[in-house]
Design a protein around this motif. Structure first.
Motif, PDB file in Angstrom:
ATOM      1  N   THR A   3       0.870  -1.243  -0.016  1.00  0.00           N
ATOM      2  CA  THR A   3       0.059   0.024   0.119  1.00  0.00           C
ATOM      3  C   THR A   3       0.873   1.304  -0.093  1.00  0.00           C
ATOM      4  OG1 THR A   3      -0.286  -0.110   2.436  1.00  0.00           O
ATOM      5  CG2 THR A   3      -1.786  -0.990   1.110  1.00  0.00           C
ATOM      6  N   ASN A   4       2.120   1.352   0.299  1.00  0.00           N
ATOM      7  CA  ASN A   4       2.792   2.473   0.126  1.00  0.00           C
ATOM      8  C   ASN A   4       4.086   2.378  -0.777  1.00  0.00           C
ATOM      9  OD1 ASN A   4       1.207   3.446   2.075  1.00  0.00           O
ATOM     10  ND2 ASN A   4       2.558   2.599   3.778  1.00  0.00           N
ATOM     11  N   ASN A   5       4.052   1.669  -1.836  1.00  0.00           N
ATOM     12  CA  ASN A   5       5.024   1.804  -2.701  1.00  0.00           C
ATOM     13  C   ASN A   5       5.015   3.028  -3.813  1.00  0.00           C
ATOM     14  OD1 ASN A   5       6.381  -0.454  -1.785  1.00  0.00           O
ATOM     15  ND2 ASN A   5       5.504  -1.949  -3.033  1.00  0.00           N
ATOM     16  N   PHE A   6       5.641   3.843  -3.851  1.00  0.00           N
ATOM     17  CA  PHE A   6       5.531   4.976  -4.658  1.00  0.00           C
ATOM     18  C   PHE A   6       6.997   4.918  -5.399  1.00  0.00           C
ATOM     19  CE2 PHE A   6       2.288   7.849  -3.211  1.00  0.00           C
ATOM     20  CZ  PHE A   6       1.840   8.323  -4.222  1.00  0.00           C
ATOM     21  N   ASP A  20      -1.520  10.321   1.620  1.00  0.00           N
ATOM     22  CA  ASP A  20      -1.450  11.073   0.620  1.00  0.00           C
ATOM     23  C   ASP A  20      -1.451   9.890  -0.641  1.00  0.00           C
ATOM     24  OD1 ASP A  20      -1.281  13.376   1.476  1.00  0.00           O
ATOM     25  OD2 ASP A  20       0.860  13.687   1.105  1.00  0.00           O
ATOM     26  N   ILE A  21      -1.168   8.785  -0.262  1.00  0.00           N
ATOM     27  CA  ILE A  21      -0.997   7.537  -1.255  1.00  0.00           C
ATOM     28  C   ILE A  21      -2.513   7.214  -1.929  1.00  0.00           C
ATOM     29  CG2 ILE A  21      -0.650   5.106  -1.723  1.00  0.00           C
ATOM     30  CD1 ILE A  21       1.607   6.724  -0.914  1.00  0.00           C
ATOM     31  N   VAL A  22      -2.810   7.158  -3.256  1.00  0.00           N
ATOM     32  CA  VAL A  22      -3.957   6.661  -3.962  1.00  0.00           C
ATOM     33  C   VAL A  22      -4.103   5.233  -3.752  1.00  0.00           C
ATOM     34  CG1 VAL A  22      -4.960   6.578  -6.178  1.00  0.00           C
ATOM     35  CG2 VAL A  22      -3.791   8.689  -5.549  1.00  0.00           C
ATOM     36  N   THR A  23      -5.169   4.784  -3.518  1.00  0.00           N
ATOM     37  CA  THR A  23      -5.450   3.384  -3.161  1.00  0.00           C
ATOM     38  C   THR A  23      -6.577   2.841  -3.823  1.00  0.00           C
ATOM     39  OG1 THR A  23      -6.862   3.828  -1.065  1.00  0.00           O
ATOM     40  CG2 THR A  23      -4.299   3.426  -0.680  1.00  0.00           C
ATOM     41  N   LEU A  24      -6.455   1.526  -4.249  1.00  0.00           N
ATOM     42  CA  LEU A  24      -7.453   0.739  -4.899  1.00  0.00           C
ATOM     43  C   LEU A  24      -8.057  -0.257  -3.743  1.00  0.00           C
ATOM     44  CD1 LEU A  24      -5.860   1.664  -7.399  1.00  0.00           C
ATOM     45  CD2 LEU A  24      -7.171   0.001  -8.361  1.00  0.00           C
ATOM     46  N   THR A  25      -9.393  -0.263  -3.678  1.00  0.00           N
ATOM     47  CA  THR A  25      -9.988  -1.157  -2.740  1.00  0.00           C
ATOM     48  C   THR A  25      -9.734  -2.829  -3.368  1.00  0.00           C
ATOM     49  OG1 THR A  25     -12.165  -1.023  -3.943  1.00  0.00           O
ATOM     50  CG2 THR A  25     -11.809   0.407  -2.089  1.00  0.00           C
ATOM     51  N   PRO A  26      -9.992  -3.839  -2.799  1.00  0.00           N
ATOM     52  CA  PRO A  26      -9.662  -5.027  -3.365  1.00  0.00           C
ATOM     53  C   PRO A  26     -10.773  -5.287  -4.402  1.00  0.00           C
ATOM     54  CG  PRO A  26      -9.718  -5.280  -1.107  1.00  0.00           C
ATOM     55  CD  PRO A  26     -10.063  -3.949  -1.280  1.00  0.00           C
ATOM     56  N   ILE A  72       3.907   9.966 -11.150  1.00  0.00           N
ATOM     57  CA  ILE A  72       4.045   9.401  -9.740  1.00  0.00           C
ATOM     58  C   ILE A  72       3.403   8.159 -10.093  1.00  0.00           C
ATOM     59  CG2 ILE A  72       3.096   9.520  -7.738  1.00  0.00           C
ATOM     60  CD1 ILE A  72       3.432  12.648  -8.166  1.00  0.00           C
ATOM     61  N   ILE A  73       3.933   6.972  -9.594  1.00  0.00           N
ATOM     62  CA  ILE A  73       3.744   5.518  -9.728  1.00  0.00           C
ATOM     63  C   ILE A  73       3.170   5.148  -8.447  1.00  0.00           C
ATOM     64  CG2 ILE A  73       4.182   3.207 -10.896  1.00  0.00           C
ATOM     65  CD1 ILE A  73       5.842   4.965 -12.830  1.00  0.00           C
ATOM     66  N   TYR A  74       1.925   4.483  -8.340  1.00  0.00           N
ATOM     67  CA  TYR A  74       1.558   3.705  -7.093  1.00  0.00           C
ATOM     68  C   TYR A  74       1.562   2.297  -7.678  1.00  0.00           C
ATOM     69  CZ  TYR A  74      -1.434   1.526  -3.717  1.00  0.00           C
ATOM     70  OH  TYR A  74      -1.991   0.626  -2.825  1.00  0.00           O
ATOM     71  N   PRO A  90      -1.780  16.813  -6.361  1.00  0.00           N
ATOM     72  CA  PRO A  90      -2.268  17.410  -5.190  1.00  0.00           C
ATOM     73  C   PRO A  90      -3.903  17.363  -5.266  1.00  0.00           C
ATOM     74  CG  PRO A  90      -0.673  18.851  -6.530  1.00  0.00           C
ATOM     75  CD  PRO A  90      -0.848  17.612  -7.241  1.00  0.00           C
ATOM     76  N   LEU A  91      -4.512  17.199  -6.325  1.00  0.00           N
ATOM     77  CA  LEU A  91      -5.957  17.113  -6.533  1.00  0.00           C
ATOM     78  C   LEU A  91      -6.556  15.877  -6.129  1.00  0.00           C
ATOM     79  CD1 LEU A  91      -6.488  19.320  -9.696  1.00  0.00           C
ATOM     80  CD2 LEU A  91      -6.846  19.959  -7.151  1.00  0.00           C
ATOM     81  N   VAL A  92      -5.597  14.663  -6.261  1.00  0.00           N
ATOM     82  CA  VAL A  92      -6.289  13.040  -6.019  1.00  0.00           C
ATOM     83  C   VAL A  92      -5.491  12.666  -4.818  1.00  0.00           C
ATOM     84  CG1 VAL A  92      -6.793  12.891  -8.588  1.00  0.00           C
ATOM     85  CG2 VAL A  92      -4.543  12.286  -7.740  1.00  0.00           C
ATOM     86  N   LYS A  93      -4.376  13.180  -4.269  1.00  0.00           N
ATOM     87  CA  LYS A  93      -3.854  12.305  -3.155  1.00  0.00           C
ATOM     88  C   LYS A  93      -4.906  12.230  -2.012  1.00  0.00           C
ATOM     89  CE  LYS A  93      -2.208  16.588  -0.724  1.00  0.00           C
ATOM     90  NZ  LYS A  93      -0.877  17.314  -0.291  1.00  0.00           N
ATOM     91  N   GLY A  94      -4.731  10.892  -1.735  1.00  0.00           N
ATOM     92  CA  GLY A  94      -5.540  10.266  -0.613  1.00  0.00           C
ATOM     93  C   GLY A  94      -6.898   9.727  -0.928  1.00  0.00           C
ATOM     94  N   THR A  95      -6.899   9.586  -2.402  1.00  0.00           N
ATOM     95  CA  THR A  95      -8.001   9.047  -3.094  1.00  0.00           C
ATOM     96  C   THR A  95      -8.138   7.642  -2.920  1.00  0.00           C
ATOM     97  OG1 THR A  95      -8.297  10.870  -4.665  1.00  0.00           O
ATOM     98  CG2 THR A  95      -9.472   8.875  -5.329  1.00  0.00           C
TER      99      THR A  95
END
Length: 98
Positions: A3-6, A20-26, A72-74, A90-95
């Motif tokens: 969940t924290n690889n950037f 700030d990381i953009v995450t995907l639910t399962p 920026i790659i997650y 900056p507009l999508v961080k934490g999404t």
């Protein structure tokens, strides 16, 4: 799932907070994987913002076949990445994408 690889070829602010990381639910991750299989190619998705006039912005999600130099790659998991432009970050961080 990690969940924290950037990774980025551009220096970010001194450090990126895990909030700030953009995450995907399962469910979202499974949907993206299935869509990439059905599409027959791709390494992930690109999260973008599109201005929509008076009502603000809307999210745009596209498939990614290759990354751009300043992305920026997650790393969502071993098969799927999420690419974000530094201008959009900056507009999508934490999404959380579901």
């Amino acid at each position: 799932m990690s969940t924290n690889n950037f990774t980025s070829s551009q220096n970010l602010e001194p450090s990126v907070n895990s909030s700030d990381i953009v995450t995907l639910t399962p469910n979202a991750l499974a949907h993206v994987k299935q869509a990439l299989i059905k599409r027959g190619s791709g390494i992930g998705i690109r999260l973008n913002i599109k201005p929509t006039g008076c009502s603000g912005n809307t999210y745009v999600v596209d498939y990614v076949d290759e990354t751009l130099p300043d992305d920026i790659i997650y790393q969502a998991d071993s098969q799927v990445i999420v690419c974000i432009s530094p201008k959009v970050f900056p507009l999508v961080k934490g999404t959380q994408i579901d």
